[in-house]
Design a protein around this motif. Sequence first.
Motif, PDB file in Angstrom:
ATOM      1  N   ARG A   1       0.679  -0.942  -0.250  1.00 13.07           N
ATOM      2  CA  ARG A   1      -0.293  -0.430  -0.126  1.00 13.07           C
ATOM      3  C   ARG A   1       0.756   0.931  -0.128  1.00 13.07           C
ATOM      4  NH1 ARG A   1      -5.273  -0.923   3.585  1.00 13.07           N
ATOM      5  NH2 ARG A   1      -6.024  -2.507   2.727  1.00 13.07           N
ATOM      6  N   THR A   2       2.444   1.034   0.481  1.00 16.17           N
ATOM      7  CA  THR A   2       2.846   2.255   0.749  1.00 16.17           C
ATOM      8  C   THR A   2       4.241   2.181   0.266  1.00 16.17           C
ATOM      9  OG1 THR A   2       3.638   1.903   2.526  1.00 16.17           O
ATOM     10  CG2 THR A   2       1.344   2.967   2.637  1.00 16.17           C
ATOM     11  N   VAL A   3       4.468   3.378  -0.255  1.00 13.98           N
ATOM     12  CA  VAL A   3       6.288   3.284  -0.480  1.00 13.98           C
ATOM     13  C   VAL A   3       7.186   4.094   0.154  1.00 13.98           C
ATOM     14  CG1 VAL A   3       8.083   3.909  -2.476  1.00 13.98           C
ATOM     15  CG2 VAL A   3       5.441   3.004  -2.861  1.00 13.98           C
ATOM     16  N   THR A   4       7.811   4.292   1.358  1.00 15.99           N
ATOM     17  CA  THR A   4       8.676   5.235   2.043  1.00 15.99           C
ATOM     18  C   THR A   4       9.857   6.176   1.631  1.00 15.99           C
ATOM     19  OG1 THR A   4       7.333   4.452   4.024  1.00 15.99           O
ATOM     20  CG2 THR A   4       8.880   5.958   4.383  1.00 15.99           C
ATOM     21  N   VAL A   5       9.628   7.453   1.416  1.00  6.90           N
ATOM     22  CA  VAL A   5      10.844   7.370   2.010  1.00  6.90           C
ATOM     23  C   VAL A   5      11.653   8.843   2.003  1.00  6.90           C
ATOM     24  CG1 VAL A   5      12.382   8.844  -0.649  1.00  6.90           C
ATOM     25  CG2 VAL A   5      10.202   7.951  -1.047  1.00  6.90           C
ATOM     26  N   VAL A   6      12.476   8.397   2.670  1.00  3.41           N
ATOM     27  CA  VAL A   6      13.786   8.879   3.891  1.00  3.41           C
ATOM     28  C   VAL A   6      15.252  10.414   3.338  1.00  3.41           C
ATOM     29  CG1 VAL A   6      13.423   7.511   5.712  1.00  3.41           C
ATOM     30  CG2 VAL A   6      15.510   7.120   4.782  1.00  3.41           C
ATOM     31  N   GLY A   7      14.508  11.013   3.702  1.00  8.14           N
ATOM     32  CA  GLY A   7      16.086  12.490   3.581  1.00  8.14           C
ATOM     33  C   GLY A   7      16.195  12.993   4.397  1.00  8.14           C
ATOM     34  N   PHE A   8      16.542  14.420   3.821  1.00 12.43           N
ATOM     35  CA  PHE A   8      16.996  15.091   5.033  1.00 12.43           C
ATOM     36  C   PHE A   8      16.386  16.957   4.548  1.00 12.43           C
ATOM     37  CE2 PHE A   8      20.337  11.980   5.541  1.00 12.43           C
ATOM     38  CZ  PHE A   8      20.275  11.970   6.975  1.00 12.43           C
ATOM     39  N   ASP A   9      15.577  17.658   5.587  1.00 12.93           N
ATOM     40  CA  ASP A   9      15.269  18.716   4.615  1.00 12.93           C
ATOM     41  C   ASP A   9      16.228  20.064   6.007  1.00 12.93           C
ATOM     42  OD1 ASP A   9      14.173  18.519   7.120  1.00 12.93           O
ATOM     43  OD2 ASP A   9      11.938  18.921   6.581  1.00 12.93           O
ATOM     44  N   ARG A  10      16.023  21.079   6.126  1.00  8.13           N
ATOM     45  CA  ARG A  10      16.176  21.648   7.162  1.00  8.13           C
ATOM     46  C   ARG A  10      16.476  22.078   8.415  1.00  8.13           C
ATOM     47  NH1 ARG A  10      13.059  27.048   5.327  1.00  8.13           N
ATOM     48  NH2 ARG A  10      11.683  25.076   4.929  1.00  8.13           N
TER      49      ARG A  10
END
Length: 109
Positions: free
Chosen positions: A81-90
Amino acid sequence: MRNIFTKAGIAALVTLAGLSAVAPTASAANGDLVISVQHRDRHWRPDRRPDRRPGCAPWLAEEKAARMGLRRVRVVDVSRRTVTVVGFDRRGRDRVVFANVRGCPLIRR
């Protein structure tokens, strides 16, 4: 006998009138065969081919997250059901969850 000649003459006139109306239209079209290809996908890159599966492609989820402002994005989970993406913001590490359907709509950030 005269009736037959009259009908044949009228048929010949109708045929000639029809041919004279069609001739300019036919001569306007040239005999060249033209094959044109239209490129629709604006975000297509050679190293990432378009995915034909009905769900959300992981590379598309990464690109959408990058456009949302995340840096160094990567897909960490793909479920039914989902696609999870991680990363960095401010502010630091952030997570974005997309629905695993066509177009990758955003579920939560």
